[in-house]
Design an enzyme around this catalytic site. Structure first.
Site, PDB file in Angstrom:
ATOM      1  N   HIS A  53       0.865  -1.186   0.000  1.00  0.00           N
ATOM      2  CA  HIS A  53       0.000   0.000   0.000  1.00  0.00           C
ATOM      3  C   HIS A  53       0.894   1.226   0.000  1.00  0.00           C
ATOM      4  O   HIS A  53       2.109   1.123   0.189  1.00  0.00           O
ATOM      5  CB  HIS A  53      -0.974  -0.002   1.173  1.00  0.00           C
ATOM      6  CG  HIS A  53      -0.343   0.070   2.529  1.00  0.00           C
ATOM      7  ND1 HIS A  53       0.417  -0.939   3.057  1.00  0.00           N
ATOM      8  CD2 HIS A  53      -0.366   1.056   3.474  1.00  0.00           C
ATOM      9  CE1 HIS A  53       0.834  -0.602   4.267  1.00  0.00           C
ATOM     10  NE2 HIS A  53       0.372   0.614   4.535  1.00  0.00           N
ATOM     11  N   HIS A  55       1.100   4.094   1.930  1.00  0.00           N
ATOM     12  CA  HIS A  55       1.394   4.990   3.043  1.00  0.00           C
ATOM     13  C   HIS A  55       2.872   5.386   2.962  1.00  0.00           C
ATOM     14  O   HIS A  55       3.714   4.564   2.548  1.00  0.00           O
ATOM     15  CB  HIS A  55       1.103   4.319   4.383  1.00  0.00           C
ATOM     16  CG  HIS A  55      -0.317   4.444   4.812  1.00  0.00           C
ATOM     17  ND1 HIS A  55      -0.929   3.518   5.632  1.00  0.00           N
ATOM     18  CD2 HIS A  55      -1.264   5.395   4.565  1.00  0.00           C
ATOM     19  CE1 HIS A  55      -2.178   3.888   5.863  1.00  0.00           C
ATOM     20  NE2 HIS A  55      -2.408   5.021   5.220  1.00  0.00           N
ATOM     21  N   ASP A  57       5.405   5.576   4.907  1.00  0.00           N
ATOM     22  CA  ASP A  57       6.440   4.741   5.525  1.00  0.00           C
ATOM     23  C   ASP A  57       6.752   3.492   4.705  1.00  0.00           C
ATOM     24  O   ASP A  57       7.810   2.888   4.863  1.00  0.00           O
ATOM     25  CB  ASP A  57       6.072   4.364   6.960  1.00  0.00           C
ATOM     26  CG  ASP A  57       4.714   3.694   7.094  1.00  0.00           C
ATOM     27  OD1 ASP A  57       3.765   4.096   6.392  1.00  0.00           O
ATOM     28  OD2 ASP A  57       4.580   2.761   7.915  1.00  0.00           O
ATOM     29  N   HIS A  58       5.875   3.135   3.779  1.00  0.00           N
ATOM     30  CA  HIS A  58       6.087   1.965   2.926  1.00  0.00           C
ATOM     31  C   HIS A  58       6.678   2.324   1.565  1.00  0.00           C
ATOM     32  O   HIS A  58       7.215   1.459   0.880  1.00  0.00           O
ATOM     33  CB  HIS A  58       4.768   1.208   2.725  1.00  0.00           C
ATOM     34  CG  HIS A  58       4.313   0.495   3.945  1.00  0.00           C
ATOM     35  ND1 HIS A  58       4.434  -0.868   4.105  1.00  0.00           N
ATOM     36  CD2 HIS A  58       3.750   0.963   5.085  1.00  0.00           C
ATOM     37  CE1 HIS A  58       3.961  -1.205   5.303  1.00  0.00           C
ATOM     38  NE2 HIS A  58       3.539  -0.113   5.906  1.00  0.00           N
TER      39      HIS A  58
END
Length: 192
Positions: A53, A55, A57-58
């Site tokens: 996904h 977000h 932080d990813h």
């Protein structure tokens, strides 16, 4: 071989799983660390990036990784920044040496995907579920507790009790009875 190249990062990041094999793939790129040098040191090159996904932080290092290795990023929604190629629900993608079925699992974020290989008995769970029955936040934008519960149950139905490994977006991978941790997450998500 599956290794978390973000394992020793002290800054806020997701896990970033480097899977080498016939198709060397980085599952999520993490953020706030030099993912490019970690990949270069471990395997030298990449064939693709797959995101669970989008977000921050990813996908914080997604652009740097794509540029360094001249690869495309695959994810559920190609309209999201950085995602080049869409992966439809139930599509089969090769990660390393194994084929994985993509499962659209919204609730934490609308574009969330999990990846399950029946032959390898491995699940990449992203931020849907974690160790010890924890589950993804639903208080962020696009978060939806009812949808998250449905997604956890969908994964529970898709995998079987022989699941060997579950690689999660944060915290340690689960290599001892991960099916039980998904069951616990299904129960815990229903509690208010």
């Amino acid at each position: 071989m599956i290794r978390n190249i973000a394992a020793n990062v002290q800054a806020f990041t997701s896990n970033a799983f480097l899977v080498d094999g016939d198709r060397t793939v980085l599952v999520d790129t993490g953020s706030n660390f030099d993912a490019v040098s970690q990949v270069e040191e471990a395997v030298g090159d990449l064939d693709a990036v797959i995101v669970t996904h989008t977000h921050p932080d990813h996908v914080g290092t997604l652009d740097a990784v794509k540029e360094a290795f001249d690869v495309e990023a695959f994810g559920f929604d190609p309209d999201q920044p950085g995602v080049d190629v869409g992966i439809e629900d139930e599509a089969v993608v090769t990660i390393g040496d194994d084929d994985y079925r993509a499962l659209h699992t919204p609730g934490h974020k609308d574009d969330h995907l999990c990846f399950y290989s029946e032959s390898a008995d491995i699940l990449f769970a992203g931020d849907l579920v974690f160790q010890n029955g924890s589950f993804g936040r639903t208080d962020l934008e696009e978060g939806d507790r009812a949808a998250l519960i449905q997604s956890i149950d969908r994964v529970l139905d898709a995998v079987d009790e022989d699941l060997r490994e579950m690689h999660v977006g944060h915290g340690p991978s689960v290599t001892t009875n991960p099916y039980h941790d998904i069951e616990l997450a299904s129960q815990a998500a229903r509690m208010r």
